[in-house]
Write a protein that holds these residues in place. Structure first.
Motif, mmCIF file in Angstrom:
data_model
loop_
_atom_site.group_PDB
_atom_site.id
_atom_site.type_symbol
_atom_site.label_atom_id
_atom_site.label_comp_id
_atom_site.label_asym_id
_atom_site.label_seq_id
_atom_site.Cartn_x
_atom_site.Cartn_y
_atom_site.Cartn_z
ATOM 1 N N SER A 43 7.801 19.238 -29.113
ATOM 2 C CA SER A 43 8.336 19.608 -27.798
ATOM 3 C C SER A 43 8.345 18.441 -26.818
ATOM 4 O O SER A 43 9.141 18.419 -25.888
ATOM 5 N N ARG A 44 7.462 17.426 -27.023
ATOM 6 C CA ARG A 44 7.467 16.256 -26.123
ATOM 7 C C ARG A 44 8.807 15.539 -26.168
ATOM 8 O O ARG A 44 9.282 15.025 -25.164
ATOM 9 N N TYR A 45 9.401 15.512 -27.383
ATOM 10 C CA TYR A 45 10.702 14.844 -27.532
ATOM 11 C C TYR A 45 11.794 15.669 -26.864
ATOM 12 O O TYR A 45 12.705 15.118 -26.247
ATOM 13 N N ALA A 46 11.684 17.008 -26.988
ATOM 14 C CA ALA A 46 12.656 17.884 -26.332
ATOM 15 C C ALA A 46 12.574 17.710 -24.817
ATOM 16 O O ALA A 46 13.595 17.547 -24.142
ATOM 17 N N GLU A 47 11.329 17.667 -24.293
ATOM 18 C CA GLU A 47 11.137 17.483 -22.855
ATOM 19 C C GLU A 47 11.710 16.150 -22.394
ATOM 20 O O GLU A 47 12.328 16.051 -21.330
ATOM 21 N N LEU A 48 11.508 15.142 -23.230
ATOM 22 C CA LEU A 48 11.988 13.802 -22.893
ATOM 23 C C LEU A 48 13.501 13.812 -22.677
ATOM 24 O O LEU A 48 14.017 13.260 -21.714
ATOM 25 N N PHE A 49 14.221 14.473 -23.608
ATOM 26 C CA PHE A 49 15.678 14.434 -23.514
ATOM 27 C C PHE A 49 16.209 15.353 -22.425
ATOM 28 O O PHE A 49 17.382 15.285 -22.078
ATOM 29 N N LYS A 50 15.345 16.241 -21.883
ATOM 30 C CA LYS A 50 15.763 17.076 -20.755
ATOM 31 C C LYS A 50 15.496 16.390 -19.422
ATOM 32 O O LYS A 50 16.023 16.791 -18.398
ATOM 33 N N ASP A 51 14.637 15.358 -19.447
ATOM 34 C CA ASP A 51 14.242 14.704 -18.199
ATOM 35 C C ASP A 51 15.308 13.680 -17.784
ATOM 36 O O ASP A 51 15.290 12.537 -18.223
ATOM 37 N N THR A 52 16.236 14.104 -16.928
ATOM 38 C CA THR A 52 17.335 13.213 -16.541
ATOM 39 C C THR A 52 16.814 12.012 -15.757
ATOM 40 O O THR A 52 17.389 10.921 -15.815
ATOM 41 N N ASN A 53 15.728 12.220 -15.014
ATOM 42 C CA ASN A 53 15.157 11.145 -14.219
ATOM 43 C C ASN A 53 14.704 9.978 -15.092
ATOM 44 O O ASN A 53 15.008 8.810 -14.836
ATOM 45 N N LEU A 54 13.994 10.329 -16.160
ATOM 46 C CA LEU A 54 13.466 9.329 -17.079
ATOM 47 C C LEU A 54 14.600 8.631 -17.826
ATOM 48 O O LEU A 54 14.590 7.419 -18.021
ATOM 49 N N LEU A 55 15.606 9.424 -18.221
ATOM 50 C CA LEU A 55 16.740 8.841 -18.937
ATOM 51 C C LEU A 55 17.517 7.884 -18.043
ATOM 52 O O LEU A 55 18.037 6.869 -18.495
ATOM 53 N N LEU A 56 17.547 8.205 -16.734
ATOM 54 C CA LEU A 56 18.210 7.315 -15.777
ATOM 55 C C LEU A 56 17.483 5.964 -15.728
ATOM 56 O O LEU A 56 18.119 4.908 -15.657
ATOM 57 N N LEU A 57 16.145 6.028 -15.786
ATOM 58 C CA LEU A 57 15.352 4.796 -15.766
ATOM 59 C C LEU A 57 15.619 3.965 -17.016
ATOM 60 O O LEU A 57 15.734 2.743 -16.956
ATOM 61 N N VAL A 58 15.732 4.645 -18.167
ATOM 62 C CA VAL A 58 16.054 3.944 -19.404
ATOM 63 C C VAL A 58 17.414 3.265 -19.256
ATOM 64 O O VAL A 58 17.596 2.107 -19.618
ATOM 65 N N ARG A 59 18.369 4.014 -18.658
ATOM 66 C CA ARG A 59 19.712 3.468 -18.464
ATOM 67 C C ARG A 59 19.641 2.238 -17.550
ATOM 68 O O ARG A 59 20.240 1.206 -17.851
#
Lengths: 273, 271
Positions: A43-59
């Motif tokens: 579920s940590r991976y599922a949560e990760l891909f739902k976290d748009t904030n974190l994905l924005l930082l990766v971007r």
């Protein structure tokens, strides 16, 4: 002696990888404590891909890494060719300039750039200067020496007759660069670019000082996260990044091995002839 | 053809973004934070932080020496492997350097905590838990962990470049294994030792975060103080003065290291 060295080597590799393994194991745990493994979960991976904030930082991190690597690779390759044709005092002066960001501690580089940006900001009467552009400038600055130090040895190894032959056969200098020199120094350019990319993607200290709240990268925000109890989805992100960097490095290795064995074959051929 | 001018944009860039910022650090170090007038107060008030400077130096010197002592056998062992194995091991040394050092340091907190992984194992064996964290030892461990690859890589490069025939020659001339190491391998790897020491000492002495997580308030380092001047107690002039002193200290330390290894360096170049 040799046996003792081998034992130390095994222990050191364990030492280097135990914390990484701890983080990777924790990414599959349902608990929040790094030290205690509760139940196995994805579920940590599922949560990760739902976290748009974190994905924005990766971007954001990826944008800065790609752009700074591109600029540093082009400027740095040009610079390496220029420096290579220099002699004596000027050459050692320019190399000294290249060494400044390499020997200066990151914190001093970060602080000095931050002060300069703040200074420029007050002179230009701007509210905030720290953000995307200052971050990009800083990353290009610390990437440039890596490109130069990777390309210069390739230029030194290159047979100067190759360029002369191309020019004799009617190439313009620009054409001979793209057809001969570029091909010869490509492994250096690639390893310089890959090194810049990973350095830039992972940089925390310099980025921390030169960016504002408007444009954050992943490492900078991880620092803010680690001040509070940290969310385990960051461990999932860490594990995924480990895989990505591993793939990048294996690719780099295969490329180097190939160019190495091609060179050896060429040399063997020459000696036979 | 004027190929030299290809370097012109680079030189301009570096002057603007490395040399000019250093002059601005000097400017800030010598000016007052409020009035902007020339002052020596920033540099004078650094004497209050003398213990922190000394602690940073002593902890990072210890970490550098430990890195050298455990890094050397590792570099040596890697250099003795087959070329293919060497490439893989070299990559495995570089890999941790590219991963978030913040999270890896945090993993050490989980390992060393009073109720952490190591102490859990120890207590399950029936031994009383050890105080592994919040002391100088933990800070040194954090430094060794983070910067060890920077020691191993230059050592490996200098050892793997050595001509194996020199070792054979020494053996033929009657050297035993200890003397081969002392008289041939070690002197030839001195350039690697010098750059390894620099590459570990410089980031270790200027580090922040490691002591915030693994140390106690009593193990605050220069880097932590500089950080707080820019991000907390905002006094960039004092922060600039400390950065300046830090740079000068590092310059002196590198000078000392080079002095000790200089003579042999020239011998290496001659051979």
């Amino acid at each position: 002696m040799r046996k003792a060295s081998k034992v130390v080597t095994v222990i050191v590799f364990l030492f280097l990888y135990v914390p990484i393994i701890v983080l990777m194991v924790a990414s599959f745990s349902s608990g929040t404590d790094l030290a205690i493994f509760k139940e196995f979960t994805f579920s940590r991976y599922a949560e990760l891909f739902k976290d748009t904030n974190l994905l924005l930082l990766v971007r954001n991190s990826a944008i800065i890494a790609v752009l700074s690597t591109a600029v540093a690779t082009i400027l740095g390759t040009m610079a390496a060719m220029g420096i290579y044709s220099m002699k004596g005092r000027i050459r050692s002066l320019v190399m000294g300039l290249t060494n400044i960001p390499m020997t200066n501690p990151d914190i001093v580089t970060g602080v000095s750039l931050a002060l300069m940006f703040a200074f420029t900001g007050t002179v230009l009467r701007l509210q905030t200067v720290l953000g995307f552009w200052t971050l990009l400038i800083a990353h290009i600055t610390f990437n440039l020496p890596y490109v130069i130090l990777n390309v210069m040895p390739r230029l030194a190894q290159m047979d100067p007759n190759l360029t002369n032959a191309a020019l004799d056969l009617g190439c313009t200098p620009i054409k001979s660069f793209f057809k001969v020199t570029l091909h010869e120094i490509m492994p250096g350019i690639i390893s310089g670019a890959l090194m810049s990319f990973t350095m830039s993607l992972d940089d925390f200290v310099i980025s921390y000082f030169v960016t504002g709240s408007g444009f954050l990268t992943l490492p900078v925000e991880i620092y803010n996260y680690t001040k509070k109890p940290i969310h385990p989805k960051l461990y999932a992100l860490f594990s995924l990044m480990f895989i990505v960097i591993l793939i990048l490095m294996v690719t780099m290795n295969v490329l180097q091995a190939r160019s190495g064995s091609a060179k050896r074959r060429l040399r063997a051929g020459k000696e036979a002839a | 053809m004027k190929r030299k001018f290809l370097a012109a944009p680079y030189v301009v860039w570096m002057l603007l973004f490395t040399l000019v910022p250093l002059f601005i650090v000097i400017y800030f170090a010598f000016t007052d934070s409020i009035t902007g007038a020339f002052t020596l107060n920033n540099l004078v008030s650094i004497t209050d932080y003398a213990t922190i400077f000394l602690r940073s130096i002593w902890l990072s010197v210890a970490a550098t020496l430990i890195c050298l002592i455990i890094g050397y056998p590792v570099a040596y062992t890697i250099a003795q492997c087959k070329p293919k194995t060497q490439r893989i091991l070299h990559m495995l040394i570089m890999l941790p350097m590219c991963m978030s050092f913040l999270l890896r340091t945090l993993a050490w907190v989980a390992l060393l905590e009073d109720t952490g992984i190591i102490n859990n194992i120890i207590t399950s064996l029936g031994i009383t838990p050890l105080p592994l964290i919040r002391n100088s030892g933990a800070v040194i461990l954090g430094m060794v962990y983070n910067y060890l690859p920077y020691m191993i890589l230059p050592l490996y490069t200098s050892i793997s470049k050595q001509n194996p025939r020199l070792i054979e020659a020494a053996e033929d001339l009657g050297c035993n294994k200890v003397n081969v190491f002392r008289k041939v391998i070690l002197p030839l790897s001195l350039p690697g030792i010098t750059s390894g020491i620099t590459m570990v000492f410089v980031p270790a002495v200027s580090t922040f975060y490691i002591s915030q997580k693994l140390g106690s308030p009593g193990t605050i380092l220069v880097g932590d103080v500089i950080e707080s001047q820019f991000k907390g107690a905002y006094n960039p002039n004092l922060g600039a003065a400390m950065s300046l002193i830090l740079m000068i200290l590092i310059f002196i330390c590198i000078g000392i290291t080079n002095h000790f290894t200089k003579n042999t360096d020239e011998e290496v170049m001659m051979s």
